[in-house]
Design an enzyme around this catalytic site. Structure first.
Site, PDB file in Angstrom:
ATOM      1  N   THR A   1      -3.470   0.960  -7.821  1.00 30.31           N
ATOM      2  CA  THR A   1      -3.429   1.118  -9.343  1.00 30.31           C
ATOM      3  C   THR A   1      -4.442   1.709  -9.925  1.00 30.31           C
ATOM      4  O   THR A   1      -4.289   2.722 -10.500  1.00 30.31           O
ATOM      5  CB  THR A   1      -3.176  -0.276  -9.839  1.00 30.31           C
ATOM      6  OG1 THR A   1      -1.814  -0.915  -9.293  1.00 30.31           O
ATOM      7  CG2 THR A   1      -3.241  -0.405 -11.557  1.00 30.31           C
TER       8      THR A   1
ATOM      9  N   GLN B   1       3.045   3.202  -0.433  1.00 28.74           N
ATOM     10  CA  GLN B   1       4.152   2.568   0.872  1.00 28.74           C
ATOM     11  C   GLN B   1       4.058   3.392   2.058  1.00 28.74           C
ATOM     12  O   GLN B   1       4.675   2.867   2.981  1.00 28.74           O
ATOM     13  CB  GLN B   1       5.505   2.456  -0.162  1.00 28.74           C
ATOM     14  CG  GLN B   1       5.473   1.771  -1.125  1.00 28.74           C
ATOM     15  CD  GLN B   1       5.395   0.240  -0.890  1.00 28.74           C
ATOM     16  OE1 GLN B   1       5.727  -0.224   0.469  1.00 28.74           O
ATOM     17  NE2 GLN B   1       4.803  -0.729  -1.650  1.00 28.74           N
TER      18      GLN B   1
ATOM     19  N   HIS C   1      -3.921  -3.485   1.093  1.00 27.63           N
ATOM     20  CA  HIS C   1      -3.050  -4.554   1.670  1.00 27.63           C
ATOM     21  C   HIS C   1      -1.670  -4.203   2.098  1.00 27.63           C
ATOM     22  O   HIS C   1      -1.005  -5.140   2.547  1.00 27.63           O
ATOM     23  CB  HIS C   1      -3.031  -5.649   0.430  1.00 27.63           C
ATOM     24  CG  HIS C   1      -2.374  -5.341  -0.746  1.00 27.63           C
ATOM     25  ND1 HIS C   1      -1.032  -5.875  -0.887  1.00 27.63           N
ATOM     26  CD2 HIS C   1      -2.824  -4.384  -1.898  1.00 27.63           C
ATOM     27  CE1 HIS C   1      -0.690  -5.452  -1.944  1.00 27.63           C
ATOM     28  NE2 HIS C   1      -1.598  -4.439  -2.605  1.00 27.63           N
TER      29      HIS C   1
ATOM     30  N   CYS D   1       5.313  -5.724  -8.827  1.00 24.43           N
ATOM     31  CA  CYS D   1       4.375  -5.444 -10.086  1.00 24.43           C
ATOM     32  C   CYS D   1       5.485  -5.656 -11.016  1.00 24.43           C
ATOM     33  O   CYS D   1       4.890  -5.870 -12.470  1.00 24.43           O
ATOM     34  CB  CYS D   1       3.966  -3.950 -10.330  1.00 24.43           C
ATOM     35  SG  CYS D   1       2.702  -3.789  -8.732  1.00 24.43           S
TER      36      CYS D   1
END
Length: 377
Positions: free
Chosen positions: A70, A176, A198, A319
């Protein structure tokens, strides 16, 4: 328990935990300190930066550590747009992660024009659409490498080449895609790229922003001037080491067998669940990603039924979890709002037991059937 929600977060890799631990214990120094403990931390930080750069085919000076995807997206979209002298027009795809879409919305609030590129029913951005959207005053294009909700892989290299014809930088959110697709920034032709640890088996709270040298960019965080002044704040050495270790462990050869498992899972679900539809592109999709909509059910109800059976998955973007609104991604792809609310996403990697994948299609069939029966009264 079957964990099939890797797109939300992946389990930390053992090698990463072992690599991180020393920098949370004996080697805890501040990388900006001038004493020996600080120098040791600085060396570890710069070694991690060099390792990441090598995997991206970039210079170490082009790698900026952030708190995650983000922050990397926000810094790229806002920072490049604010620093560009050529105009106040930004182009983003309609299926971007909220970090990109909300950054573009912020720019719009302060006077920028924002064009949202349409996608087809498979979630693909077409080169012709980008070519038509570009203007002499376009300062940035942002198109994700792979979609988190439906797994569609975008033709980023082709889109970047079109943008480059007008000298417009292209940023890609590759959060991704990392771990599955080639991240060579030279081959992709991108000027900026966002990554998140992560999703790779690294700790939460660390990401990377690649920014090609001589790309003007305005920092969002001001302070001590860390990360070449682009991201001030005390360096998280442990997380940087964890990110580099996770990226070092990536073997793209894993993609082929995982994609075969994905295809088998998709075929089983479509065969066993009446009215099931695959979302996203049937071929241009992430290897460990299978996503569906089911007529006549609530996606959340199906997820709860699966959780009762020990299977953990999601309806889409983590999210947006808890939102009652249909997925903006599926709406942009042309899905009816009611059908968009039935989405279920299954994501996994090579560590997922084959037995789990063999069993989950039957569980989905049972869960959808039970929800439909309940709805029918």
């Amino acid at each position: 328990m079957m964990y099939l929600d890797h797109s939300a977060t992946s389990p930390p890799r053992r090698e990463v935990v072992e690599a991180v631990l020393p920098y949370l214990t004996r080697d805890f120094g501040n990388a900006s300190s001038q004493h020996d403990l600080g120098a040791s931390a600085h060396t570890a930080l710069e070694d991690a930066r060099a390792r990441v750069a090598a995997r991206l085919g970039a210079r170490a000076s082009e790698v900026v550590f952030t708190s995650g995807g983000t922050e990397a997206d926000n810094t790229a979209v806002k920072g490049i747009a604010l620093a560009a002298p050529r105009g106040r027009h930004v182009v983003v795809s309609a299926v971007e992660h909220p970090a990109v879409l909300e950054s573009a919305a912020f720019l719009e609030r302060i006077g920028y024009d924002v064009t949202h590129l349409p996608v087809d029913h498979d979630g693909l951005v077409h080169v012709e659409a980008l070519r038509a959207a570009l203007r002499p005053d376009t300062t940035l294009v942002s198109v994700q490498y792979a979609n988190n909700e439906v797994g569609t892989v975008q033709p980023v290299a082709e889109l970047a080449a079109v943008a480059q014809e007008l000298g417009v930088p292209l940023h890609t959110d590759a959060v991704q895609a990392a771990g599955w697709l080639d991240l060579s920034v030279g081959a992709l032709g991108v000027r900026a790229m966002s990554l998140s640890g992560h999703k790779l088996g690294a700790p939460k709270g660390v990401g990377v922003l690649y920014v090609r040298r001589r790309t003007p960019i305005e920092p969002l965080l001001h302070g001590g001037g860390q990360e070449r002044g682009l991201r001030s704040g005390t360096s998280d050495v442990a997380s940087a080491v964890g990110f580099a270790t996770a990226l070092d462990l990536v073997d793209l050869a894993r993609s082929e067998p995982v994609a075969a498992q994905r295809d088998s899972l998709i075929a089983e679900v479509l065969d066993r669940v009446p009215g099931a539809r695959l979302t996203g592109h049937p071929d241009r999709r992430l290897p460990g990603h299978a996503s569906f909509v089911f007529d006549g059910v609530s996606g959340e109800s199906v997820l709860l039924r699966l959780q009762e059976r020990g299977t953990l998955c999601s309806s889409g973007s983590a999210c947006a979890a808890g939102s009652d609104e249909p997925s903006p991604v599926l709406l942009a792809m042309g899905y009816d709002p009611a059908l968009a609310q039935t989405a279920v996403r299954l994501t996994f990697d090579e560590r997922t037991p084959a037995a789990d994948l063999d069993a989950v299609a039957g569980q989905i069939a049972d869960a959808v059937g039970a929800v439909r029966k309940l709805a029918a009264g």
